[in-house]
Motif scaffolding. Structure first.
Motif, PDB file in Angstrom:
ATOM      1  N   ARG A   1       0.829  -1.195   0.000  1.00  0.00           N
ATOM      2  CA  ARG A   1       0.000   0.000   0.000  1.00  0.00           C
ATOM      3  C   ARG A   1       0.862   1.243   0.000  1.00  0.00           C
ATOM      4  O   ARG A   1       0.601   2.201  -0.732  1.00  0.00           O
ATOM      5  CB  ARG A   1      -0.887  -0.024   1.244  1.00  0.00           C
ATOM      6  CG  ARG A   1      -2.320   0.380   0.940  1.00  0.00           C
ATOM      7  CD  ARG A   1      -3.166   0.390   2.162  1.00  0.00           C
ATOM      8  NE  ARG A   1      -2.711   1.380   3.108  1.00  0.00           N
ATOM      9  CZ  ARG A   1      -2.931   1.320   4.410  1.00  0.00           C
ATOM     10  NH1 ARG A   1      -3.596   0.313   4.916  1.00  0.00           N
ATOM     11  NH2 ARG A   1      -2.492   2.253   5.213  1.00  0.00           N
ATOM     12  N   THR A   2       1.922   1.227   0.840  1.00  0.00           N
ATOM     13  CA  THR A   2       2.786   2.411   0.896  1.00  0.00           C
ATOM     14  C   THR A   2       3.419   2.680  -0.450  1.00  0.00           C
ATOM     15  O   THR A   2       3.482   3.825  -0.917  1.00  0.00           O
ATOM     16  CB  THR A   2       3.898   2.223   1.942  1.00  0.00           C
ATOM     17  OG1 THR A   2       3.369   1.509   3.049  1.00  0.00           O
ATOM     18  CG2 THR A   2       4.449   3.551   2.392  1.00  0.00           C
TER      19      THR A   2
ATOM     20  N   LEU B   1       2.363   1.828  -3.373  1.00  0.00           N
ATOM     21  CA  LEU B   1       1.373   2.301  -4.336  1.00  0.00           C
ATOM     22  C   LEU B   1       1.103   3.790  -4.139  1.00  0.00           C
ATOM     23  O   LEU B   1       1.048   4.568  -5.095  1.00  0.00           O
ATOM     24  CB  LEU B   1       0.088   1.492  -4.150  1.00  0.00           C
ATOM     25  CG  LEU B   1      -0.814   1.388  -5.389  1.00  0.00           C
ATOM     26  CD1 LEU B   1      -0.032   0.822  -6.546  1.00  0.00           C
ATOM     27  CD2 LEU B   1      -2.007   0.533  -5.072  1.00  0.00           C
ATOM     28  N   ILE B   2       0.945   4.187  -2.876  1.00  0.00           N
ATOM     29  CA  ILE B   2       0.671   5.610  -2.604  1.00  0.00           C
ATOM     30  C   ILE B   2       1.858   6.461  -3.013  1.00  0.00           C
ATOM     31  O   ILE B   2       1.698   7.539  -3.610  1.00  0.00           O
ATOM     32  CB  ILE B   2       0.341   5.816  -1.112  1.00  0.00           C
ATOM     33  CG1 ILE B   2      -0.976   5.104  -0.770  1.00  0.00           C
ATOM     34  CG2 ILE B   2       0.225   7.298  -0.797  1.00  0.00           C
ATOM     35  CD1 ILE B   2      -1.348   5.193   0.669  1.00  0.00           C
TER      36      ILE B   2
ATOM     37  N   ALA C   1       4.015   5.772  -5.335  1.00  0.00           N
ATOM     38  CA  ALA C   1       4.041   5.837  -6.801  1.00  0.00           C
ATOM     39  C   ALA C   1       3.043   6.859  -7.309  1.00  0.00           C
ATOM     40  O   ALA C   1       3.330   7.632  -8.229  1.00  0.00           O
ATOM     41  CB  ALA C   1       3.737   4.456  -7.390  1.00  0.00           C
ATOM     42  N   ALA C   2       1.853   6.881  -6.693  1.00  0.00           N
ATOM     43  CA  ALA C   2       0.832   7.842  -7.118  1.00  0.00           C
ATOM     44  C   ALA C   2       1.318   9.267  -6.908  1.00  0.00           C
ATOM     45  O   ALA C   2       1.174  10.132  -7.780  1.00  0.00           O
ATOM     46  CB  ALA C   2      -0.458   7.605  -6.339  1.00  0.00           C
ATOM     47  N   TRP C   3       1.923   9.526  -5.760  1.00  0.00           N
ATOM     48  CA  TRP C   3       2.442  10.869  -5.492  1.00  0.00           C
ATOM     49  C   TRP C   3       3.544  11.242  -6.464  1.00  0.00           C
ATOM     50  O   TRP C   3       3.636  12.390  -6.932  1.00  0.00           O
ATOM     51  CB  TRP C   3       2.962  10.972  -4.057  1.00  0.00           C
ATOM     52  CG  TRP C   3       1.886  11.364  -3.095  1.00  0.00           C
ATOM     53  CD1 TRP C   3       1.278  10.568  -2.176  1.00  0.00           C
ATOM     54  CD2 TRP C   3       1.282  12.648  -2.973  1.00  0.00           C
ATOM     55  NE1 TRP C   3       0.328  11.281  -1.495  1.00  0.00           N
ATOM     56  CE2 TRP C   3       0.308  12.552  -1.949  1.00  0.00           C
ATOM     57  CE3 TRP C   3       1.467  13.873  -3.619  1.00  0.00           C
ATOM     58  CZ2 TRP C   3      -0.479  13.633  -1.569  1.00  0.00           C
ATOM     59  CZ3 TRP C   3       0.674  14.963  -3.232  1.00  0.00           C
ATOM     60  CH2 TRP C   3      -0.277  14.830  -2.222  1.00  0.00           C
TER      61      TRP C   3
ATOM     62  N   ALA D   1       3.948  10.139  -9.548  1.00  0.00           N
ATOM     63  CA  ALA D   1       3.339  10.435 -10.843  1.00  0.00           C
ATOM     64  C   ALA D   1       2.716  11.823 -10.823  1.00  0.00           C
ATOM     65  O   ALA D   1       2.885  12.616 -11.759  1.00  0.00           O
ATOM     66  CB  ALA D   1       2.296   9.376 -11.178  1.00  0.00           C
ATOM     67  N   PHE D   2       2.006  12.120  -9.746  1.00  0.00           N
ATOM     68  CA  PHE D   2       1.373  13.431  -9.604  1.00  0.00           C
ATOM     69  C   PHE D   2       2.418  14.543  -9.684  1.00  0.00           C
ATOM     70  O   PHE D   2       2.254  15.540 -10.380  1.00  0.00           O
ATOM     71  CB  PHE D   2       0.640  13.479  -8.263  1.00  0.00           C
ATOM     72  CG  PHE D   2       0.024  14.806  -7.956  1.00  0.00           C
ATOM     73  CD1 PHE D   2       0.506  15.590  -6.915  1.00  0.00           C
ATOM     74  CD2 PHE D   2      -1.041  15.276  -8.695  1.00  0.00           C
ATOM     75  CE1 PHE D   2      -0.061  16.804  -6.625  1.00  0.00           C
ATOM     76  CE2 PHE D   2      -1.614  16.509  -8.403  1.00  0.00           C
ATOM     77  CZ  PHE D   2      -1.125  17.276  -7.365  1.00  0.00           C
TER      78      PHE D   2
END
Lengths: 332, 330, 287
Positions: free
Chosen positions: C20-21, C23-24, C26-28, C30-31
């Motif tokens: 989960r960490t 993934l989060i 990675a999302a940040w 990309a953002f």
């Protein structure tokens, strides 16, 4: 209630601005690289026009690839004058749009061409790929930047210059076609206009050599500093003649024929010619040409009329659908 | 305000929802439209309200033909199965809505509206919820508010579309009794749609039993139960059993209309006990009778003698005691 | 449970937490790369020569007229598409009619068509050589290469936004509240204003935000029909292109950051109205 009041105020504001634009306007639809030229020229012309006792005039400019601009005028862009890259594009205004008579080119001196230019190479400072002439452009690993002949006038002058060289050196049309095909294999991106290609080469740092209008090349040196680029003059080039014309149908409807004629005529005046030369266009006036002689390199030049039978013959053969360009570009 | 329904037909595409319906609803009575899904009862209700237009036929209120009247001109109150309360308005605003939408000339003042709203909310015993939003209410509360809202504009006819269908069984029972009492008080001509025969029997003055777009029977609850006009009505109004007597004879009887015995008795048939299920006050025994595949369900009081020590697979003797006059039919 | 399984479960849990960490994170990442970095670059390039140059670029007459044209295009296309979106969503969600699915597909057309094609459609329709060309020329009406053409092109590419927000919303909400309103005596307009509109408020606001953002930033379609007459038929995005093509690097980014600022304004407006409405609802609930 407040919405209604706001709407009324907005309408009033819009109509006010419309009233201000009731001043006479002249629309000059031009090709891509002439932005700086006409910025300077329009201010000078306006001064001249007012000095002759007329009201000031709003001169509107539109720039883009020459073929694209011609197409726009045919589709209804209300140009008073067109100042395009080649006679063939202005011919289309007659053929497709019936906007201008067939003999338009005879109406102004020098086949309606107040200034000329030619095609040169712009390379990176120090010329790391050692590009000296057309043959270097077909070597593998060399990236050439040139615009799309379908939309850009400069692109067509580039193409014909290359063709002329190959034909003279290698002897036949077939060999010339093979040469040009090889050259276009080295082109990574085709912009729609000459300025677009310049930006690609200069700002985006793509490509090893830019095939450019001479005036574009000089302008790039001026704007970006002579410490990044150099101009290489090829052994053979073409005399690029960008003509100007009044768009009869539009000026008659608008009642601006006198203004439009004066606008184009002033290009041939000493001041007009000097402005052109200052912006790196080769002036027709011998007096002004002598003043700026040191600026322009001496080149061996072919012409569209003598060597290609004029645009009436060259445009369909090379650039219309199914022509030489379509044949070699598809082969990519 | 009486309702006269004449020759009403309606089809949706290839499906015939209503087929030449004729019905008279008397002023002040509470009529139930009872039937299975797809029988046309909701369609008929919506046609009375003006939410659908019939392909043929007419609707009249107290003799006046309202077939051409728009929904908002019919002055009917409507209660939806899923309440249809205005979710972004408070309870007070919901109930006041109809009064506020009246044309300027007829619209009462805000004080009058407030008084009326509180009167109605008191009537449904929910005055204390006036400032809440529908999503904060329970299902039963919402339906009572919906009723108050419908009554606010003083309609001459009240229509209810499966009003308790979305509620828990217990709430359903409470509300249905409450509705019956309310009707006795206000005596408004009411038509309500249900597929629950128990509900219809408990609340309605008359029941209209419908099936596949036609009316099977109209009558008081006792009448349709005791004297069903067709097999369908019989089967729909309650659980039923069918006992084949050989060659095309069979009799129909209710689960409680049986005599059961552990010992063989005269006229009693032998059956195998398939299931014994205590249901509170009564116990249901499922029997497999020799000679037919269709199972028989018998219901007796939980203290019945025959149940003592009864287990699955054992033999039981039963005799049907139908009260229904039997027809000789297949 | 045996100790082995307990250990396995807690190991799995830790693995889940780690996943989960990642993934989060990675999302940040990309953002940051796709949104924050370009934003930073635009602003830093715009301010490279100081605030003075920045503001000069913005108040330059051609830039101001580009701003005016962009705002006009938005002011016309957004309300038009709100009306259209409401009407289309109403028809689709409340009525059955032949050609309904065709209508929904057509509404999505501007999404699937390249904006350049959209512009070309108008040239082929209203250009001097186009279908209506002669008719328009005779009456001296200029659509293409003038403001009307730009507005039309902007309207076309923003058609789907409001409709696509409202259609599923209204379909999900059903017609019962509207029927209840009519039964209580409300007129068509009263029903729409008091019942329908409040229920779709969210979808409508979001659709308007998307519509406005797209209208402001549209490039391809407008470029085809614009004519590129400087100071007259250039919107902000087109003006940015012109500046860039004239070696006016800093000015180009300055005007681009103006576009960014406008976009931010709209988003802030949306946030503000969102919070106002939530507060309203929770206040009423507390009483």
């Amino acid at each position: 209630m407040s919405i209604r009041r706001f709407a009324l105020a907005a309408l009033a504001g819009l109509s006010l601005s419309a009233a201000v634009q009731a001043q006479t306007s002249l629309l000059n639809v031009s090709y891509d690289p002439t932005r700086e030229l006409y910025q300077e020229y329009n201010a000078a012309f306006n001064k001249h026009w007012q000095a002759q006792g007329h009201e000031p005039v709003t001169i509107q400019q539109s720039h883009g690839g020459s073929g694209k601009q011609a197409r726009a005028v045919i589709d209804g862009l209300k140009a008073d004058v067109v100042t395009l890259a080649l006679a063939g594009d202005i011919d289309e205004l007659n053929k497709l749009g019936k906007l201008i008579p067939e003999d338009w080119q005879k109406r102004l001196p020098q086949a309606s061409t107040p200034y000329t230019s030619t095609i040169v190479f712009l390379v990176r400072k120090g010329n790391p790929k050692q590009i000296k002439d057309w043959d270097d452009l077909v070597k593998p690993g060399v990236e050439v930047i040139t615009p799309n002949p379908k939309t850009s006038g400069g692109a067509r002058w580039n193409f014909l210059a290359a063709w002329a060289y190959a034909q003279q050196k290698y002897g036949s049309d077939d060999k010339a076609q093979a040469f040009v095909e090889q050259l276009y294999k080295n082109v990574p991106v085709l912009d729609t206009g000459a300025r677009g290609s310049t930006i690609t080469f200069v700002n985006n740092h793509i490509g090893d050599v830019l095939l450019a209008w001479e005036n574009e090349a000089f302008l790039a040196l001026k704007e970006q500093g002579g410490d990044q680029f150099e101009i290489v003059a090829p052994s053979l080039s073409i005399l690029a003649e960008p003509p100007v014309a009044v768009v009869d149908k539009n000026v008659d409807k608008k009642g601006t024929r006198e203004l439009a004629n004066a606008y184009l005529n002033y290009l041939y005046s000493e001041e007009g010619q000097r402005i052109a030369a200052k912006n790196f266009y080769r002036p027709r006036s011998e007096k002004v040409a002598a003043e700026f002689a040191k600026q322009f390199p001496a080149l061996k030049l072919v012409t569209i009329d003598k060597d290609f039978g004029g645009w009436k013959s060259a445009q369909p053969k090379f650039f219309n659908d199914g022509g030489v360009f379509d044949q070699i570009y598809q082969a990519k | 305000m009486s309702i006269e329904i004449r020759n009403v037909s309606k089809r949706f595409g290839a499906f015939q929802a209503l087929n030449d319906i004729n019905l008279d609803i008397h002023s002040g009575e509470l009529v139930a439209l009872l039937g299975p899904s797809g029988c046309g009862k909701t369609t008929l209700l919506r046609i009375i309200a003006g939410l659908e237009t019939p392909d043929a036929g007419s609707i009249a209120f107290h003799g006046e033909d309202v077939s051409g009247h728009d929904v908002r001109d019919r002055n009917v109150g409507f209660v939806f199965q899923h309440y249809a309360l205005f979710r972004h308005m408070t309870v007070f605003d919901n109930v006041a809505f109809g009064l506020r939408m009246k044309p300027k000339a007829e619209r009462p003042s805000e004080e009058q509206i407030a008084a009326k709203v509180h009167e109605l909310l008191s009537m449904v015993q929910l005055d204390w919820l006036a400032d809440r939003y529908p999503e904060q209410l329970s299902g039963g509360q919402r339906q009572r508010i919906a009723l108050a809202r419908a009554l606010a504009v003083e309609p001459k006819i009240l229509l209810l579309d499966e009003p308790f269908g979305a509620l828990d069984a217990k709430v359903r029972k409470e509300l249905r009794r409450w509705l019956a009492r309310l009707h006795e008080e206000i005596n408004l001509t009411s038509v309500f749609v249900t597929h629950d025969q128990e509900e219809a029997m408990e609340v309605a003055d008359r029941i209209v039993v419908m099936n596949r777009g036609v009316i099977e029977q109209i009558g008081a609850p006792g009448e349709v139960y005791e004297q069903p006009a067709s097999d369908f009505v019989y089967h729909f109004l309650g659980d039923s059993n069918r006992l084949h007597l050989g060659d095309e004879h069979h009799i129909l009887f209710r689960p409680h209309e049986v005599s059961l015995s552990r010992e063989p008795l005269a006229d009693h048939r032998s059956a195998e006990v398939r299931d014994i299920r205590p249901l509170g006050a009564i116990t249901r025994v499922t029997l497999r009778v020799d000679g037919q595949d269709e199972l028989i369900e018998a219901e007796v009081v939980k203290s019945h003698a025959s149940l003592v020590g009864l287990a699955r697979g054992e033999r039981l003797y039963f005799h049907p005691l139908p009260t229904l006059p039997q027809r000789v039919a297949g | 449970m045996s100790t082995v399984t307990l250990a396995a479960i807690s190991a799995a849990r830790r693995g889940h937490a780690l996943g989960r960490t990642l993934l989060i994170a990675a999302a940040w990442l990309a953002f940051a790369l796709l949104l924050l970095l370009p934003l930073y670059i635009v602003l830093s390039e715009a301010l490279k020569q100081g605030l003075g140059t920045f503001f000069t670029a913005l108040i330059e007459p051609d830039a101001l007229s580009a701003l005016k044209l962009t705002l006009i295009a938005v002011a016309i296309s957004v309300p038009l598409n709100v009306v259209f979106g409401l009407a289309a969503a109403w028809c689709v969600s409340k009525y059955e009619f032949r050609g309904k699915s065709l209508l929904v597909t057509l509404i999505d057309l501007p999404f699937s068509v390249s904006p350049v094609i959209a512009g070309l459609i108008y040239v082929l329709l209203f250009g001097a050589q186009g279908f209506f060309g002669p008719w328009l020329q005779d009456r001296d009406i200029q659509i293409i290469f003038a403001v009307p053409g730009i507005v039309l092109a902007t309207v076309f590419v923003t058609v789907p936004f409001v409709a696509r927000e409202l259609i599923p919303l209204m379909q999900e909400q059903g017609s019962q509240e509207e029927e209840a309103a009519r039964l209580l005596g409300a007129s068509g307009w009263q029903m729409f204003w008091h019942v329908t509109l409040p229920n779709i408020k969210w979808g409508l606001i979001y659709g308007v935000v998307l519509c406005t953002a797209r209208a402001m930033g549209e490039f391809g379609a407008v470029s085809v029909v614009s004519g590129h007459i400087r100071g007259v038929t250039n919107t902000l995005p087109l003006h940015v292109e012109i500046l860039y093509n004239e070696y006016n690097h800093v000015a180009a980014f300055s005007v681009a950051s103006l576009l960014l600022a406008l976009a931010l304004c709209i988003l802030l407006l949306k946030q503000w109205s969102e919070s106002r409405l939530t507060r309203l609802k929770s206040n009423a609930a507390e009483e």
